[in-house]
Design an enzyme around this catalytic site. Structure first.
Site, PDB file in Angstrom:
ATOM      1  N   LYS A  13       0.830  -1.212   0.000  1.00 36.57           N
ATOM      2  CA  LYS A  13       0.000   0.000   0.000  1.00 36.57           C
ATOM      3  C   LYS A  13       0.866   1.264   0.000  1.00 36.57           C
ATOM      4  CE  LYS A  13      -2.434  -0.919   3.731  1.00 36.57           C
ATOM      5  NZ  LYS A  13      -1.852  -2.217   4.135  1.00 36.57           N
ATOM      6  N   ARG A  88      -9.682   0.942   9.164  1.00 35.65           N
ATOM      7  CA  ARG A  88      -9.209  -0.385   9.544  1.00 35.65           C
ATOM      8  C   ARG A  88     -10.296  -1.201  10.230  1.00 35.65           C
ATOM      9  NH1 ARG A  88      -3.575   0.526   8.889  1.00 35.65           N
ATOM     10  NH2 ARG A  88      -2.340  -0.888  10.148  1.00 35.65           N
ATOM     11  N   ARG A 127      11.521  -5.485   5.032  1.00 37.66           N
ATOM     12  CA  ARG A 127      11.283  -4.075   4.690  1.00 37.66           C
ATOM     13  C   ARG A 127      12.222  -3.149   5.481  1.00 37.66           C
ATOM     14  NH1 ARG A 127       5.308  -1.619   5.002  1.00 37.66           N
ATOM     15  NH2 ARG A 127       5.350  -2.269   7.174  1.00 37.66           N
ATOM     16  N   ARG A 160      11.099  -1.065  10.819  1.00 36.29           N
ATOM     17  CA  ARG A 160      10.041  -0.612  11.720  1.00 36.29           C
ATOM     18  C   ARG A 160       9.953  -1.548  12.918  1.00 36.29           C
ATOM     19  NH1 ARG A 160       4.613   0.597   8.310  1.00 36.29           N
ATOM     20  NH2 ARG A 160       3.772  -0.493  10.109  1.00 36.29           N
ATOM     21  N   ARG A 171      -0.282  -8.686  13.450  1.00 36.57           N
ATOM     22  CA  ARG A 171      -0.910  -7.680  12.586  1.00 36.57           C
ATOM     23  C   ARG A 171      -1.782  -8.339  11.514  1.00 36.57           C
ATOM     24  NH1 ARG A 171       4.094  -4.768  10.528  1.00 36.57           N
ATOM     25  NH2 ARG A 171       2.707  -3.419   9.349  1.00 36.57           N
TER      26      ARG A 171
END
Ligand code: AMP
Length: 216
Positions: A13, A88, A127, A160, A171
């Site tokens: 995203k 969300r 990431r 992160r 998550r």
């Protein structure tokens, strides 16, 4: 254009949002980015959000909704926006609907980025984000020329806090339980469009561009 990007963490995203915001000339509004900026700046909002974020849980709806309402009132959101990571939950989607009805500004489309779960875990754990300009890299799929440094601005690349494997798995569970019901919410309103989000970033970009061009 008023657009929502929906999809599990790691669907791409953030990467696609940068492209869409630029091509459509609309602001990219990421609730995750706003929250992380607040954590970094040590605000009261940041302090409230941090515990939830570190565990991979959702920050309470009322905190998010207030934050988004303020953001929508900024001048640059007047002619459109792209939401990334919001809504969300169904209550967030309902509140957004009310906010937009009040402003006579209906949504144009909800793009759902679809990616298999094992791919998502691989993407998130690798990431790395530039601390300076926000560009996203991947240790395997899109490594920087110099390890730990951004190709664009030489800023430091960091992982992160919530991209470690155990938090990622939580998550994904939170997404399945709380966010997936939104697919039906927007499908019922005739707004949901599917985007296959595997393969090269540019191919995904092309698929999105085709959908957006058709809408015009
Ligand atoms: P993201 O950058 O979208 O993956 O968001 C990172 C974290 O910020 C999430 O795991 C949540 O803890 C929090 N967060 C971001 N957006 C929302 C939202 N719309 N509702 C609740 N929590 C959110």
């Amino acid at each position: 254009m008023r657009i929502i990007l929906l999809g599990p963490p790691g669907a791409g995203k953030g990467t696609q949002a940068v492209h869409i915001a630029e091509s459509q000339a609309i602001p990219h509004i990421s609730t995750g980015d706003i929250l992380r900026a607040n954590v970094k700046a040590g605000t009261e909002l940041g302090a409230k959000a941090k515990t939830y974020m570190d565990a991979g849980d959702l920050v309470p709806d009322e905190v998010i909704i207030g934050m988004v309402a303020d953001r929508l009132d900024e001048d640059d959101a007047e002619n459109g926006f792209l939401f990334d990571g919001f809504p969300r939950t169904v209550p967030q989607a309902e509140s957004l609907e009310t906010l937009l009805n009040d402003r006579d500004a209906p949504l144009d489309v909800v793009l759902r980025l679809a990616v298999p779960q094992d791919e998502v875990v691989r993407r998130l754990t690798g990431r790395r984000t530039c601390q300076q300009c926000g560009r996203i890299f991947h240790t395997v799929f899109d490594p920087p020329a110099t390890e730990g440094r951004c190709d664009d601005c030489e800023g430091e690349l960091t992982q992160r806090d919530d991209d470690t494997e155990d938090v990622v798995l939580n998550r994904l569970e939170v997404y399945r339980a709380q966010t997936e019901p939104l697919e039906n919410f927007y499908w019922e309103r005739g707004l949901l469009r599917d985007v296959e989000a595997v393969g090269e970033v540019d191919r995904v970009k092309d698929r999105i561009d085709t959908i957006l061009t058709d809408l015009r």
